[in-house]
Design a protein around this motif. Structure first.
Motif, short mmCIF file in Angstrom:
data_model
loop_
_atom_site.label_atom_id
_atom_site.label_comp_id
_atom_site.label_asym_id
_atom_site.label_seq_id
_atom_site.Cartn_x
_atom_site.Cartn_y
_atom_site.Cartn_z
N SER A 78 52.66 61.34 34.96
CA SER A 78 53.66 62.33 34.55
C SER A 78 54.39 62.93 35.74
O SER A 78 55.62 63.01 35.77
N THR A 81 56.45 60.12 37.68
CA THR A 81 57.66 59.72 36.95
C THR A 81 58.72 60.80 37.03
O THR A 81 59.90 60.51 37.25
N ALA A 82 58.31 62.07 36.85
CA ALA A 82 59.27 63.16 36.90
C ALA A 82 59.93 63.26 38.28
O ALA A 82 61.15 63.43 38.40
N GLN A 169 51.85 70.10 35.73
CA GLN A 169 52.73 69.15 35.05
C GLN A 169 53.91 69.83 34.36
O GLN A 169 55.03 69.31 34.38
N PHE A 173 57.97 69.07 35.08
CA PHE A 173 58.79 68.45 34.03
C PHE A 173 60.08 69.24 33.80
O PHE A 173 61.19 68.67 33.77
N PHE A 278 64.48 60.49 28.70
CA PHE A 278 63.45 61.24 29.43
C PHE A 278 62.91 62.40 28.61
O PHE A 278 61.70 62.66 28.58
N CYS A 281 60.67 61.12 25.65
CA CYS A 281 59.38 60.54 26.04
C CYS A 281 58.41 61.58 26.60
O CYS A 281 57.21 61.53 26.30
N TRP A 282 58.91 62.52 27.40
CA TRP A 282 58.01 63.42 28.11
C TRP A 282 58.01 64.86 27.61
O TRP A 282 57.12 65.63 27.98
N SER A 286 54.58 67.58 27.13
CA SER A 286 54.66 68.83 27.89
C SER A 286 54.49 70.04 26.96
O SER A 286 53.84 71.02 27.32
N ALA A 312 55.02 58.77 25.95
CA ALA A 312 55.48 58.96 27.33
C ALA A 312 55.42 57.67 28.13
O ALA A 312 56.30 57.38 28.95
N TYR A 313 54.40 56.84 27.88
CA TYR A 313 54.31 55.58 28.60
C TYR A 313 55.39 54.59 28.17
O TYR A 313 55.54 53.53 28.78
N THR A 315 58.36 54.94 28.68
CA THR A 315 59.40 54.90 29.72
C THR A 315 59.30 53.66 30.59
O THR A 315 60.29 53.26 31.22
#
Length: 388
Positions: A78, A81-82, A169, A173, A278, A281-282, A286, A312-313, A315
Protein backbone atom coordinates in the motif's frame (compact mmCIF):
# COMPACT_ATOMS: atom_id res chain seq x y z
CA UNK A 1 -5.12 -16.33 -9.07
CA UNK A 2 -6.45 -14.21 -11.91
CA UNK A 3 -4.61 -11.18 -10.55
CA UNK A 4 -1.40 -13.19 -10.28
CA UNK A 5 -1.59 -14.47 -13.87
CA UNK A 6 -2.71 -11.23 -15.55
CA UNK A 7 -0.65 -8.88 -13.39
CA UNK A 8 2.57 -10.89 -13.59
CA UNK A 9 2.33 -11.53 -17.34
CA UNK A 10 1.47 -7.95 -18.31
CA UNK A 11 4.10 -6.34 -16.06
CA UNK A 12 6.74 -8.82 -17.14
CA UNK A 13 5.93 -8.13 -20.80
CA UNK A 14 6.38 -4.42 -20.23
CA UNK A 15 9.70 -4.89 -18.43
CA UNK A 16 11.05 -7.24 -21.12
CA UNK A 17 10.20 -4.77 -23.88
CA UNK A 18 11.72 -1.91 -21.92
CA UNK A 19 14.95 -3.88 -21.43
CA UNK A 20 15.13 -5.06 -25.06
CA UNK A 21 14.73 -1.54 -26.45
CA UNK A 22 17.33 0.88 -25.14
CA UNK A 23 15.47 3.88 -26.55
CA UNK A 24 12.57 3.20 -24.16
CA UNK A 25 14.70 3.71 -21.03
CA UNK A 26 16.22 7.00 -22.11
CA UNK A 27 13.93 9.27 -20.11
CA UNK A 28 13.03 9.94 -16.50
CA UNK A 29 9.38 9.04 -17.08
CA UNK A 30 10.28 5.56 -18.30
CA UNK A 31 12.52 5.02 -15.28
CA UNK A 32 9.61 5.81 -12.96
CA UNK A 33 7.26 3.58 -14.94
CA UNK A 34 9.70 0.65 -14.85
CA UNK A 35 10.03 1.09 -11.09
CA UNK A 36 6.26 0.79 -10.70
CA UNK A 37 6.17 -2.39 -12.83
CA UNK A 38 8.95 -3.96 -10.75
CA UNK A 39 6.87 -3.23 -7.64
CA UNK A 40 3.78 -4.81 -9.24
CA UNK A 41 5.73 -7.98 -10.05
CA UNK A 42 6.88 -8.23 -6.43
CA UNK A 43 3.27 -7.84 -5.29
CA UNK A 44 2.11 -10.57 -7.69
CA UNK A 45 4.87 -12.98 -6.63
CA UNK A 46 4.90 -12.42 -2.84
CA UNK A 47 1.97 -10.41 -1.48
CA UNK A 48 -0.97 -11.90 -3.42
CA UNK A 49 0.04 -15.57 -2.78
CA UNK A 50 0.34 -14.80 0.93
CA UNK A 51 -3.21 -13.45 0.94
CA UNK A 52 -4.35 -16.69 -0.73
CA UNK A 53 -2.62 -18.64 2.04
CA UNK A 54 -4.40 -16.55 4.68
CA UNK A 55 -7.77 -17.28 3.06
CA UNK A 56 -7.22 -21.03 2.59
CA UNK A 57 -5.53 -21.85 5.90
CA UNK A 58 -7.80 -23.53 8.52
CA UNK A 59 -9.14 -21.27 11.25
CA UNK A 60 -8.18 -23.65 14.06
CA UNK A 61 -4.46 -23.39 13.44
CA UNK A 62 -2.17 -20.89 15.08
CA UNK A 63 -1.45 -18.41 12.27
CA UNK A 64 -0.11 -15.47 14.28
CA UNK A 65 3.26 -15.45 12.52
CA UNK A 66 1.69 -15.84 9.07
CA UNK A 67 -0.69 -12.96 9.87
CA UNK A 68 2.27 -10.82 10.87
CA UNK A 69 3.96 -11.50 7.53
CA UNK A 70 0.70 -10.78 5.73
CA UNK A 71 0.30 -7.43 7.47
CA UNK A 72 3.89 -6.58 6.60
CA UNK A 73 3.21 -7.33 2.92
CA UNK A 74 -0.02 -5.30 2.91
CA UNK A 75 1.77 -2.35 4.51
CA UNK A 76 4.62 -2.59 2.01
CA UNK A 77 2.35 -2.82 -1.04
CA UNK A 78 0.00 0.00 0.00
CA UNK A 79 2.69 2.50 0.94
CA UNK A 80 5.01 1.61 -1.96
CA UNK A 81 2.17 1.85 -4.52
CA UNK A 82 0.98 5.19 -3.14
CA UNK A 83 4.48 6.68 -3.19
CA UNK A 84 5.23 5.41 -6.70
CA UNK A 85 1.97 6.76 -8.09
CA UNK A 86 2.73 10.06 -6.36
CA UNK A 87 6.18 10.19 -7.97
CA UNK A 88 4.67 9.45 -11.41
CA UNK A 89 2.19 12.32 -11.01
CA UNK A 90 5.01 14.67 -9.99
CA UNK A 91 7.07 13.59 -13.01
CA UNK A 92 4.14 14.21 -15.38
CA UNK A 93 3.56 17.60 -13.81
CA UNK A 94 7.24 18.45 -14.23
CA UNK A 95 7.35 17.39 -17.89
CA UNK A 96 4.07 19.14 -18.76
CA UNK A 97 4.45 22.44 -16.93
CA UNK A 98 8.21 23.03 -17.34
CA UNK A 99 9.48 20.82 -20.18
CA UNK A 100 12.47 23.06 -20.97
CA UNK A 101 13.75 23.38 -17.39
CA UNK A 102 12.97 20.13 -15.60
CA UNK A 103 13.52 19.74 -11.88
CA UNK A 104 13.49 15.92 -11.91
CA UNK A 105 16.74 15.18 -13.71
CA UNK A 106 17.95 11.55 -14.09
CA UNK A 107 20.38 11.83 -11.17
CA UNK A 108 17.73 13.32 -8.90
CA UNK A 109 15.23 10.69 -9.99
CA UNK A 110 17.67 7.87 -9.12
CA UNK A 111 18.09 9.41 -5.66
CA UNK A 112 14.33 9.82 -5.26
CA UNK A 113 13.61 6.22 -6.29
CA UNK A 114 16.27 4.99 -3.87
CA UNK A 115 14.50 6.85 -1.08
CA UNK A 116 11.19 5.35 -2.18
CA UNK A 117 12.54 1.81 -1.94
CA UNK A 118 14.22 2.54 1.39
CA UNK A 119 10.96 3.81 2.92
CA UNK A 120 8.99 0.91 1.42
CA UNK A 121 11.36 -1.69 2.85
CA UNK A 122 11.43 -0.01 6.26
CA UNK A 123 7.65 -0.01 6.63
CA UNK A 124 7.67 -3.74 5.88
CA UNK A 125 9.24 -4.39 9.31
CA UNK A 126 6.84 -2.19 11.29
CA UNK A 127 4.39 -5.02 12.19
CA UNK A 128 7.29 -7.11 13.50
CA UNK A 129 8.52 -4.19 15.61
CA UNK A 130 5.01 -3.74 16.99
CA UNK A 131 4.81 -7.40 17.98
CA UNK A 132 8.21 -7.22 19.63
CA UNK A 133 7.87 -3.96 21.57
CA UNK A 134 4.16 -3.78 22.36
CA UNK A 135 3.58 -7.37 23.43
CA UNK A 136 2.64 -8.34 26.97
CA UNK A 137 5.60 -10.17 28.54
CA UNK A 138 3.54 -11.42 31.50
CA UNK A 139 1.02 -13.24 29.26
CA UNK A 140 3.27 -14.19 26.39
CA UNK A 141 1.57 -17.51 25.56
CA UNK A 142 -1.90 -15.96 25.44
CA UNK A 143 -0.60 -12.93 23.59
CA UNK A 144 1.09 -15.00 20.88
CA UNK A 145 -2.15 -16.81 20.07
CA UNK A 146 -3.81 -13.54 19.10
CA UNK A 147 -3.80 -12.74 15.42
CA UNK A 148 -2.98 -9.49 13.66
CA UNK A 149 -6.08 -8.75 11.53
CA UNK A 150 -6.61 -12.33 10.30
CA UNK A 151 -9.88 -14.24 10.43
CA UNK A 152 -9.49 -17.13 12.92
CA UNK A 153 -10.94 -18.53 16.11
CA UNK A 154 -8.31 -16.67 18.12
CA UNK A 155 -8.79 -13.19 19.48
CA UNK A 156 -7.46 -10.02 17.93
CA UNK A 157 -4.93 -7.70 19.42
CA UNK A 158 -6.77 -4.73 20.90
CA UNK A 159 -3.74 -2.63 21.86
CA UNK A 160 -3.44 0.59 19.86
CA UNK A 161 0.31 0.11 19.58
CA UNK A 162 -0.24 -2.98 17.44
CA UNK A 163 -1.80 -0.92 14.64
CA UNK A 164 0.66 1.87 14.05
CA UNK A 165 1.18 0.50 10.54
CA UNK A 166 -2.45 1.44 9.81
CA UNK A 167 -1.82 4.93 11.12
CA UNK A 168 0.97 5.28 8.55
CA UNK A 169 -1.02 3.89 5.61
CA UNK A 170 -4.00 6.25 5.93
CA UNK A 171 -2.22 9.65 5.71
CA UNK A 172 0.07 8.45 2.93
CA UNK A 173 -2.96 7.39 0.88
CA UNK A 174 -4.73 10.71 1.33
CA UNK A 175 -1.49 12.61 0.65
CA UNK A 176 -1.05 10.68 -2.61
CA UNK A 177 -4.64 11.45 -3.64
CA UNK A 178 -4.21 15.15 -2.84
CA UNK A 179 -0.95 15.39 -4.78
CA UNK A 180 -2.49 13.57 -7.75
CA UNK A 181 -5.49 15.90 -7.83
CA UNK A 182 -3.30 19.02 -7.65
CA UNK A 183 -0.71 17.87 -10.19
CA UNK A 184 -3.21 16.65 -12.79
CA UNK A 185 -5.25 19.83 -12.34
CA UNK A 186 -2.10 21.87 -13.01
CA UNK A 187 -1.35 19.68 -16.05
CA UNK A 188 -4.81 20.36 -17.45
CA UNK A 189 -4.35 24.07 -16.80
CA UNK A 190 -1.00 24.02 -18.60
CA UNK A 191 -2.73 22.48 -21.64
CA UNK A 192 -5.53 25.08 -21.47
CA UNK A 193 -8.12 22.48 -20.49
CA UNK A 194 -10.90 23.70 -18.24
CA UNK A 195 -12.82 20.91 -16.55
CA UNK A 196 -16.18 22.70 -16.46
CA UNK A 197 -15.93 23.83 -20.06
CA UNK A 198 -14.90 20.30 -21.07
CA UNK A 199 -18.15 18.82 -19.75
CA UNK A 200 -20.21 21.65 -21.26
CA UNK A 201 -18.50 21.14 -24.61
CA UNK A 202 -19.27 17.42 -24.55
CA UNK A 203 -22.95 18.18 -23.89
CA UNK A 204 -23.03 20.70 -26.74
CA UNK A 205 -21.44 18.14 -29.03
CA UNK A 206 -24.19 15.65 -28.25
CA UNK A 207 -26.92 18.21 -29.04
CA UNK A 208 -25.26 19.31 -32.25
CA UNK A 209 -25.08 15.76 -33.56
CA UNK A 210 -28.85 15.77 -33.88
CA UNK A 211 -28.72 18.53 -36.48
CA UNK A 212 -28.38 17.70 -40.14
CA UNK A 213 -25.47 20.02 -40.75
CA UNK A 214 -22.20 19.18 -39.06
CA UNK A 215 -20.62 21.85 -36.85
CA UNK A 216 -17.25 21.44 -38.56
CA UNK A 217 -18.82 22.31 -41.91
CA UNK A 218 -20.53 25.37 -40.42
CA UNK A 219 -17.30 26.60 -38.85
CA UNK A 220 -15.40 25.94 -42.08
CA UNK A 221 -17.93 27.86 -44.14
CA UNK A 222 -18.00 30.72 -41.65
CA UNK A 223 -14.24 30.99 -41.46
CA UNK A 224 -13.99 30.75 -45.25
CA UNK A 225 -16.36 33.66 -45.60
CA UNK A 226 -14.45 35.60 -42.99
CA UNK A 227 -11.03 34.89 -44.47
CA UNK A 228 -12.08 35.25 -48.09
CA UNK A 229 -10.17 38.07 -49.83
CA UNK A 230 -12.12 41.21 -50.75
CA UNK A 231 -13.12 41.60 -54.35
CA UNK A 232 -10.33 43.32 -56.21
CA UNK A 233 -9.84 44.05 -59.83
CA UNK A 234 -7.22 41.47 -60.70
CA UNK A 235 -6.84 38.87 -63.34
CA UNK A 236 -8.88 35.66 -62.83
CA UNK A 237 -5.78 33.43 -62.38
CA UNK A 238 -4.50 35.66 -59.56
CA UNK A 239 -7.85 35.54 -57.76
CA UNK A 240 -8.02 31.75 -58.13
CA UNK A 241 -4.49 31.38 -56.80
CA UNK A 242 -5.28 33.58 -53.77
CA UNK A 243 -8.44 31.62 -53.05
CA UNK A 244 -6.60 28.29 -53.25
CA UNK A 245 -3.89 29.50 -50.87
CA UNK A 246 -6.53 30.76 -48.41
CA UNK A 247 -8.37 27.44 -48.52
CA UNK A 248 -5.14 25.49 -47.97
CA UNK A 249 -4.18 27.69 -45.01
CA UNK A 250 -7.66 27.34 -43.57
CA UNK A 251 -7.58 23.56 -43.86
CA UNK A 252 -4.22 23.43 -42.11
CA UNK A 253 -5.51 25.64 -39.29
CA UNK A 254 -8.61 23.49 -38.86
CA UNK A 255 -6.48 20.32 -38.80
CA UNK A 256 -4.15 21.80 -36.16
CA UNK A 257 -7.15 22.87 -34.11
CA UNK A 258 -8.71 19.40 -34.29
CA UNK A 259 -5.43 17.69 -33.36
CA UNK A 260 -5.05 20.00 -30.38
CA UNK A 261 -8.62 19.31 -29.26
CA UNK A 262 -8.09 15.58 -29.61
CA UNK A 263 -4.88 15.74 -27.59
CA UNK A 264 -6.63 17.72 -24.86
CA UNK A 265 -9.51 15.23 -24.71
CA UNK A 266 -7.06 12.33 -24.50
CA UNK A 267 -5.08 13.93 -21.64
CA UNK A 268 -8.25 14.81 -19.74
CA UNK A 269 -9.68 11.30 -20.18
CA UNK A 270 -6.46 9.58 -19.09
CA UNK A 271 -6.07 11.84 -16.03
CA UNK A 272 -9.63 11.07 -14.97
CA UNK A 273 -9.15 7.31 -15.45
CA UNK A 274 -5.86 7.24 -13.51
CA UNK A 275 -7.26 9.09 -10.49
CA UNK A 276 -10.52 7.11 -10.50
CA UNK A 277 -8.70 3.76 -10.71
CA UNK A 278 -6.44 4.60 -7.78
CA UNK A 279 -9.40 5.74 -5.69
CA UNK A 280 -11.54 2.69 -6.48
CA UNK A 281 -8.73 0.26 -5.65
CA UNK A 282 -7.21 1.79 -2.52
CA UNK A 283 -9.93 3.98 -0.97
CA UNK A 284 -12.06 1.07 0.43
CA UNK A 285 -9.20 -0.53 2.34
CA UNK A 286 -8.12 2.86 3.69
CA UNK A 287 -11.65 3.52 4.98
CA UNK A 288 -11.75 0.07 6.63
CA UNK A 289 -8.36 0.74 8.23
CA UNK A 290 -9.74 3.97 9.65
CA UNK A 291 -12.79 2.12 11.04
CA UNK A 292 -10.53 -0.50 12.68
CA UNK A 293 -8.56 2.25 14.38
CA UNK A 294 -11.72 3.96 15.61
CA UNK A 295 -13.92 0.97 16.51
CA UNK A 296 -11.40 -1.80 17.05
CA UNK A 297 -10.99 -5.04 15.05
CA UNK A 298 -13.97 -7.34 14.54
CA UNK A 299 -14.79 -10.31 12.33
CA UNK A 300 -16.91 -8.21 9.95
CA UNK A 301 -14.28 -5.51 9.50
CA UNK A 302 -11.48 -8.06 9.06
CA UNK A 303 -13.47 -9.98 6.41
CA UNK A 304 -14.25 -6.74 4.60
CA UNK A 305 -10.59 -5.82 4.77
CA UNK A 306 -9.58 -9.11 3.10
CA UNK A 307 -12.03 -8.39 0.26
CA UNK A 308 -10.77 -4.84 -0.16
CA UNK A 309 -7.15 -6.05 -0.15
CA UNK A 310 -8.06 -8.19 -3.15
CA UNK A 311 -9.52 -5.09 -4.83
CA UNK A 312 -6.38 -3.10 -4.05
CA UNK A 313 -4.13 -5.72 -5.63
CA UNK A 314 -6.09 -5.23 -8.86
CA UNK A 315 -3.86 -2.24 -9.57
CA UNK A 316 -1.21 -4.70 -10.77
CA UNK A 317 -3.48 -5.34 -13.78
CA UNK A 318 -4.42 -1.70 -14.40
CA UNK A 319 -0.95 -0.15 -14.12
CA UNK A 320 0.44 -1.65 -17.38
CA UNK A 321 -2.71 -0.55 -19.20
CA UNK A 322 -2.57 3.00 -17.84
CA UNK A 323 1.16 3.77 -17.80
CA UNK A 324 2.74 1.57 -20.51
CA UNK A 325 0.30 0.56 -23.23
CA UNK A 326 -1.00 4.13 -23.57
CA UNK A 327 2.43 5.35 -24.76
CA UNK A 328 2.76 5.64 -28.53
CA UNK A 329 6.44 4.64 -28.55
CA UNK A 330 5.77 1.54 -26.47
CA UNK A 331 2.89 0.49 -28.72
CA UNK A 332 5.07 0.88 -31.80
CA UNK A 333 7.78 -1.33 -30.29
CA UNK A 334 5.17 -3.93 -29.28
CA UNK A 335 3.68 -3.98 -32.79
CA UNK A 336 7.14 -4.36 -34.33
CA UNK A 337 8.04 -7.28 -32.06
CA UNK A 338 4.73 -9.03 -32.67
CA UNK A 339 5.03 -8.53 -36.41
CA UNK A 340 8.52 -10.02 -36.46
CA UNK A 341 7.26 -12.94 -34.40
CA UNK A 342 4.39 -13.62 -36.80
CA UNK A 343 6.75 -13.44 -39.78
CA UNK A 344 9.17 -15.91 -38.20
CA UNK A 345 6.31 -18.32 -37.48
CA UNK A 346 4.74 -18.13 -40.94
CA UNK A 347 7.99 -18.19 -42.89
CA UNK A 348 8.62 -21.76 -44.16
CA UNK A 349 11.91 -22.98 -45.59
CA UNK A 350 11.45 -24.10 -49.21
CA UNK A 351 11.84 -27.84 -49.65
CA UNK A 352 12.18 -29.82 -52.89
CA UNK A 353 8.72 -30.42 -54.24
CA UNK A 354 7.17 -28.26 -51.52
CA UNK A 355 5.17 -25.04 -51.82
CA UNK A 356 6.02 -21.71 -50.27
CA UNK A 357 3.12 -19.45 -49.33
CA UNK A 358 3.90 -15.75 -49.42
CA UNK A 359 1.69 -13.43 -47.38
CA UNK A 360 1.31 -10.12 -49.17
CA UNK A 361 0.37 -8.27 -45.96
CA UNK A 362 3.37 -9.49 -43.96
CA UNK A 363 5.90 -9.73 -46.78
CA UNK A 364 4.95 -7.17 -49.43
CA UNK A 365 8.45 -6.89 -50.84
CA UNK A 366 8.87 -10.62 -51.34
CA UNK A 367 5.49 -10.91 -53.03
CA UNK A 368 6.37 -8.06 -55.34
CA UNK A 369 9.74 -9.64 -56.09
CA UNK A 370 8.20 -12.99 -57.00
CA UNK A 371 5.78 -11.25 -59.35
CA UNK A 372 8.65 -9.52 -61.13
CA UNK A 373 10.54 -12.80 -61.50
CA UNK A 374 7.45 -14.40 -63.05
CA UNK A 375 7.16 -11.61 -65.60
CA UNK A 376 10.85 -11.99 -66.53
CA UNK A 377 10.37 -15.72 -67.09
CA UNK A 378 7.36 -15.10 -69.31
CA UNK A 379 9.32 -12.62 -71.46
CA UNK A 380 12.17 -15.13 -71.82
CA UNK A 381 9.80 -17.87 -72.99
CA UNK A 382 8.22 -15.55 -75.55
CA UNK A 383 11.67 -14.53 -76.83
CA UNK A 384 12.75 -18.17 -77.28
CA UNK A 385 9.51 -18.96 -79.14
CA UNK A 386 10.07 -16.07 -81.54
CA UNK A 387 13.64 -17.24 -82.23
CA UNK A 388 12.44 -20.77 -83.02
Amino acid sequence: MLEIVLGFSSNLTVLVLYCMQSNLVDSVSNMVTMNLHVLDIIICVICVPLTIVIILIPLEQNIALVCCFHEACVTFSSIATAINVLVISLDRYDISVRPANRVLTPSRMVLLLSCVWFVSLMVFFIPFFEVEFFGDPDHMATWQNRTLLCVSVNEYHTELGMYYHLVIQIPIFFAAVAVMLVTYYKILQALNIRIGNHFKRSQRRKTKKKKKRKPSDQSTVGETKRLAPPPVTQNPPMRVQASVSVIIALRRAVKRHRDRRERQRRVFRMSLIIITTFLLCWAPISIVNLLILCLGPSDLLVKLRICFITMAYGTTIFHPLLYAFTRQKFRNVLKTKMKKRVVSVLQVDPTPGGTVIHNSWIEPKKARKSKLECSDGTDRCLTDAVKD
